[in-house]
Design an enzyme around this catalytic site. Structure first.
Site, PDB file in Angstrom:
ATOM      1  N   GLY A  42       0.820  -1.198   0.000  1.00 27.64           N
ATOM      2  CA  GLY A  42       0.000   0.000   0.000  1.00 27.64           C
ATOM      3  C   GLY A  42       0.862   1.259   0.000  1.00 27.64           C
ATOM      4  CB  SER A 114       4.402  -3.215  -3.102  1.00 28.26           C
ATOM      5  OG  SER A 114       4.146  -1.991  -3.735  1.00 28.26           O
ATOM      6  CD1 TRP A 115       3.235  -0.306   3.080  1.00 28.47           C
ATOM      7  CD2 TRP A 115       4.825   1.247   2.817  1.00 28.47           C
ATOM      8  NE1 TRP A 115       3.492   0.247   4.314  1.00 28.47           N
ATOM      9  CE2 TRP A 115       4.468   1.204   4.185  1.00 28.47           C
ATOM     10  CE3 TRP A 115       5.814   2.149   2.399  1.00 28.47           C
ATOM     11  CZ2 TRP A 115       5.052   2.022   5.135  1.00 28.47           C
ATOM     12  CZ3 TRP A 115       6.404   2.966   3.361  1.00 28.47           C
ATOM     13  CH2 TRP A 115       6.029   2.896   4.703  1.00 28.47           C
ATOM     14  CG  ASP A 269       8.066  -3.542 -10.572  1.00 30.39           C
ATOM     15  OD1 ASP A 269       7.400  -2.522 -10.852  1.00 30.39           O
ATOM     16  OD2 ASP A 269       8.171  -3.991  -9.419  1.00 30.39           O
ATOM     17  CG  HIS A 297       4.701  -3.749  -8.422  1.00 29.13           C
ATOM     18  ND1 HIS A 297       5.913  -3.294  -7.931  1.00 29.13           N
ATOM     19  CD2 HIS A 297       3.786  -3.495  -7.435  1.00 29.13           C
ATOM     20  CE1 HIS A 297       5.743  -2.788  -6.723  1.00 29.13           C
ATOM     21  NE2 HIS A 297       4.470  -2.892  -6.399  1.00 29.13           N
TER      22      HIS A 297
END
Length: 319
Positions: A42, A114-115, A269, A297
């Site tokens: 996120g 990701s985050w 990505d 990604h």
């Protein structure tokens, strides 16, 4: 593609982490298994049952939690009155430590994407003695350079979609920080303005991860509550570069020494280019970088998912 069954949590609860925040957590798998904590993306994506499919649930004790402001944690960032001033990377690291202590875990594996790689690596750098291994995909460290790329530079690849994204902010703000401009709209008093800004932000999120033919919109963005929460949290974290010093994580991973790490990254990505993962692996003695040709990604893509499964299987019996 081989994946483990989802399984169901055998324990769950809500942890009072202070500042009026209560963090939802759940545990699945084997109560006597190897502890792993899943750090979701996120910011704001929330814990997902699908993440459990990367683990042999006979071997792992799988801890998941919703970071402040999202999922089943309260207060929820979809409420404009929710104070994001007590929602920073440093707060989330402290929440993870409280949760580890609450569950009686001595050391745990970190798994994220990701985050979740920014938060997971920040936790590992701060508390290396609490980390057994690190497995991450879609690697990013939320530096100002990375944020500028994902909100402006990558528009060179998606010019039409980026132009719509840029034009979602007032004309006077279009040559400055688009993250800051969107954050101002999302924090403003007009609910219609907030709603449109959330729509425009999430449309751009969809666009810059769409590297494969037939890519579909994330169905979570159809939910107005999710859209507003997600856009508020992402812009809040990105405009502050995650409250980390420039290069802090790149310098910090050297201190992890021989703590085993596996970084899995898709070659195409474009949201979080391979350069960051390569630099982290080069500066971390115990780290292995797996580059997946033709992958973007997402952790669930063929090649990426197999590499993540191979890593969790390899470390399942490591003490």
């Amino acid at each position: 593609m081989r994946m483990y069954p989802v399984g169901e949590p055998y324990d769950q609860g809500v942890l009072d982490v202070g500042d009026g925040n209560h963090v939802y957590w759940e545990v699945s798998g084997n109560p006597r298994g190897k502890p792993v904590v899943v750090v979701h993306g996120g910011p704001g994506s929330g814990a997902s049952a699908r993440a459990r499919r990367f683990f042999d649930q006979d071997a792992y004790r799988i801890v998941q939690f919703d970071q402040r402001g999202c999922g089943r944690s309260t207060p929820h960032a979809a409420d404009p009155a929710t104070d994001l001033g007590v929602n920073t990377t440093h707060h989330l690291i402290a929440d993870m430590e409280l949760l580890r202590e609450h569950l009686g875990v001595e050391r745990w594996q970190l798994f994220g994407g990701s985050w979740g790689t920014t938060l997971g690596l920040a936790y590992a750098v701060r508390h290396p003695e609490r980390v057994s291994e690190v497995i991450m995909s879609g690697i990013g460290t939320t530096t100002r350079r990375e944020v500028d790329w994902i909100t402006r530079g990558v528009g060179r690849i998606f010019p039409e979609e980026w132009a719509r994204f840029r034009d979602g902010v007032p004309e006077a703000d279009r040559d400055g920080s688009l993250v800051a401009a969107y954050s101002r709209l999302l924090e403003g008093p007009d609910p219609d303005v907030r709603e449109q800004a959330a729509r425009d932000w999430c449309a751009w999120e969809d666009a810059h991860v769409a590297v494969h033919a037939g890519s579909r919109s994330d169905p979570r963005y159809d939910d107005p509550r999710f859209r507003l929460m997600f856009a508020r949290l992402v812009t809040h974290y990105w405009r502050h570069a995650a409250w980390l010093e420039d290069g802090e994580l790149l310098r910090g991973v050297a201190g992890l020494g021989d703590v085993p790490g596996v970084l899995v990254h898709g070659r195409i990505d474009v949201s979080t280019p391979l350069e960051t993962a390569w630099e982290l692996a080069a500066g971390w003695p115990g780290c292995e970088l797996v580059v997946v040709e033709g992958a973007g990604h997402f952790a669930g893509e063929p090649g990426t998912a197999e590499a993540l499964l191979a890593a969790t299987d390899r470390f399942a019996s490591r003490t």
